[in-house]
Motif scaffolding. Structure first.
Motif, short mmCIF file in Angstrom:
data_model
loop_
_atom_site.label_atom_id
_atom_site.label_comp_id
_atom_site.label_asym_id
_atom_site.label_seq_id
_atom_site.Cartn_x
_atom_site.Cartn_y
_atom_site.Cartn_z
N GLY A 34 10.83 5.85 -4.74
CA GLY A 34 12.19 5.78 -3.98
C GLY A 34 12.80 4.43 -3.88
O GLY A 34 13.68 4.12 -3.91
N GLY A 35 11.74 3.32 -4.06
CA GLY A 35 12.17 1.64 -4.12
C GLY A 35 12.54 1.38 -2.67
O GLY A 35 12.94 -0.05 -2.69
N HIS A 36 12.60 1.98 -1.74
CA HIS A 36 12.95 1.56 -0.42
C HIS A 36 11.96 0.50 0.23
O HIS A 36 12.64 -0.17 1.24
N LEU A 39 12.10 -2.73 -3.83
CA LEU A 39 13.21 -3.14 -4.08
C LEU A 39 13.49 -4.40 -3.02
O LEU A 39 13.86 -5.45 -3.42
N PRO A 40 13.45 -4.09 -1.45
CA PRO A 40 13.70 -5.15 -0.56
C PRO A 40 12.74 -6.39 -0.89
O PRO A 40 13.06 -7.36 -0.80
N LYS A 43 13.93 -8.21 -3.87
CA LYS A 43 14.89 -9.01 -3.52
C LYS A 43 14.73 -10.44 -2.90
O LYS A 43 15.28 -11.64 -3.24
N ARG A 110 15.51 9.21 -0.17
CA ARG A 110 14.80 8.39 -1.26
C ARG A 110 13.23 8.17 -1.05
O ARG A 110 12.43 8.27 -2.07
N CYS B 59 22.49 -0.14 -2.70
CA CYS B 59 22.12 -1.19 -2.58
C CYS B 59 20.81 -1.26 -3.00
O CYS B 59 20.05 -2.15 -3.33
N THR B 60 20.10 -0.27 -2.66
CA THR B 60 18.58 -0.18 -2.69
C THR B 60 18.21 0.97 -3.78
O THR B 60 17.35 1.57 -3.93
N GLN B 61 18.77 0.96 -5.03
CA GLN B 61 18.60 2.00 -6.17
C GLN B 61 19.09 0.99 -7.45
O GLN B 61 20.45 0.55 -7.35
N LEU B 62 18.30 0.97 -8.34
CA LEU B 62 18.72 0.24 -9.55
C LEU B 62 19.52 1.31 -10.28
O LEU B 62 19.46 2.43 -10.23
#
Lengths: 291, 159
Positions: A34-36, A39-40, A43, A110, B59-62
């Motif tokens: 899901g990347g949640h 990804l943060p 970043k 997600r 913003c939280t998805q490539l």
């Protein structure tokens, strides 16, 4: 603007392929679902993987089903599906209770159970839930599969038993009769991480607690397994006094730190109060099952 | 790397860095700036778009993760000058002041009504709980979504 540092990207087409890529690319490769969580972190440069392996196409990792006397949940199962699952609601209402307070519905479309557990953030709810219900994690590598308890899965803050070249593929929950479960969380605002949260699962037979799982979120460097309280409860008839004693142990055995969400004494107080409430409701659920 | 992402039914092909976020892809390449880039931390919901009909925070998805998926942005709501009921509802009920959160609110509400055409106020508040409005106090937004639920036919009305 917050943007991750550069990395190489590939999309996995099979679990075997994802594991082969992890093995080939080494410790700087990470799985992204899901990347949640990831990804943060990227970043903020708290995580800097050089390679991302996207497993979102691996539908074979997205399921909640009954198999061999267990509930098996694929690692790619999204929060929204954990919330909606009738099978989980019947056996472990704690999942739906926790899911309604994990982030928000859009994020829950997600985020995945595998991502939550592998992030190993002590403030995250599902880790405590899985600990309380005595889930086991299936970790796969090129050498094959191994199954570890939640106590062995989380080895440190943001660290799990999943090694280089391995991935979490499944979470297994026992299906034992006479059980009840509950999640209690206090947060500053809707969708936030917990100030403190307590997950409880209780199994009752003949009016006596035969087994119990108790875990806390956000009050220690990793998910807190309240084993001393579990030992106290096991073999006893449930009562308010017993829950209060278990709450006192939870309050004493956690190790919160002061931050923007509150001071240490407040968090300890919450750990105790929420444990008492979670036990009370989990026990009521177990007694309904027994009746 | 080259990717093709379908945005509002149109395939968009571009050579991108894998680290490009979907919100920036949408705003830069097809130039659809209706999707707002807000908090960057998946908290505010201004960047919500639909991916395969489900709301997600772009913003939280490539961008590269969206290849092969259908993305719908706020620009897809109005068709030939006809507003979507949620847009009309926001107009009728004065559900925006500065308008920054509006694209995300609209897409989140659209997805809610597609799944649940007759939501309670509680359902609406839950659905938009991942979207932050700093102007209105949410009352009018909830009223607007209710209005849209009660006027599904307005889709075909002239604006």
């Amino acid at each position: 603007m917050q943007t991750p540092a550069p990395f190489e990207y590939e999309r996995a087409t099979s679990v075997e392929g994802a594991i082969a890529s992890l093995e080939r690319l080494g410790p700087e490769a990470r799985i992204i679902a899901g990347g949640h969580s990831l990804l943060p972190m990227m970043k903020l440069r708290l995580a800097n993987p050089e390679h991302l392996i996207d497993i979102n196409d691996l539908d074979e990792l997205s399921y909640i089903r009954e198999e061999d006397g267990e509930i098996r949940i694929g690692a790619l199962t999204r929060h929204v599906h954990l919330l909606q699952s009738e099978l989980l609601r019947r056996w472990y209402p704690v999942f739906a209770e926790a899911e309604t307070v994990i982030a928000d519905p859009v994020v829950r479309n997600r985020g995945t159970i595998g991502g939550s557990l592998c992030q190993a953030d002590a403030a995250e709810d599902l880790s405590a839930v899985c600990s309380a219900v005595k889930a086991r994690a299936v970790i796969r590598g090129t050498a094959g599969e191994r199954v570890v308890s939640m106590g062995k899965f989380h080895v440190g803050p943001y660290q799990t038993a999943v090694g280089a070249g391995e991935m979490l593929t499944e979470v297994r929950l026992p299906m034992r009769p006479g059980g009840g479960s509950a999640h209690e969380k206090v947060e500053r605002r809707a969708g936030d991480f917990a100030i403190a949260a307590s997950s409880a699962a209780v199994w009752i037979d003949g009016g006596v607690i035969t087994d119990v799982g108790l875990a806390l979120s956000a009050v220690g460097p990793i998910t807190v397994h309240v084993t001393r309280a579990e030992e106290l409860l096991r073999g006893k008839a449930p009562s308010e006094e017993l829950f209060a004693a278990a709450g006192e142990i939870a309050s004493a055995d956690c190790s919160p730190t002061a931050d923007g969400r509150g001071p240490v004494d407040y968090k300890r107080h919450l750990a105790g109060a929420l444990t008492k409430r979670a036990l009370r409701r989990a026990t009521a659920g177990a007694l309904r099952q027994e009746a | 790397m080259q990717v093709t992402i379908t945005v509002n039914g149109v395939p968009v092909t571009r050579d991108i860095e894998p680290r490009l976020l979907l919100v920036h892809f949408i705003r830069e390449t097809p130039g659809l700036t209706g999707t707002h880039w807000g908090c960057d931390t998946s908290n505010c919901g201004a960047c919500v778009v639909l991916m395969d009909d489900k709301p997600i925070k772009s913003c939280t998805q490539l961008a590269v993760m969206s290849e092969g998926h259908d993305i719908r942005t706020v620009e897809s709501l109005e068709v030939d000058g006809r507003l979507d009921p949620v847009q009309q509802g926001f107009h009728e009920k004065h559900a925006l002041q500065c308008g920054f959160c509006t694209p995300g609110m609209l897409m989140t509400s659209r997805a809610l009504l597609d799944e649940n055409p007759d939501p309670t106020d509680h359902d609406i508040r839950t659905a938009i709980s991942g979207a932050i409005c700093r102007c209105t106090g949410y009352q009018n937004i909830v009223a607007a979504v209710r209005w849209a639920a009660e006027h599904p036919a307005v889709e075909k009305q002239e604006v």
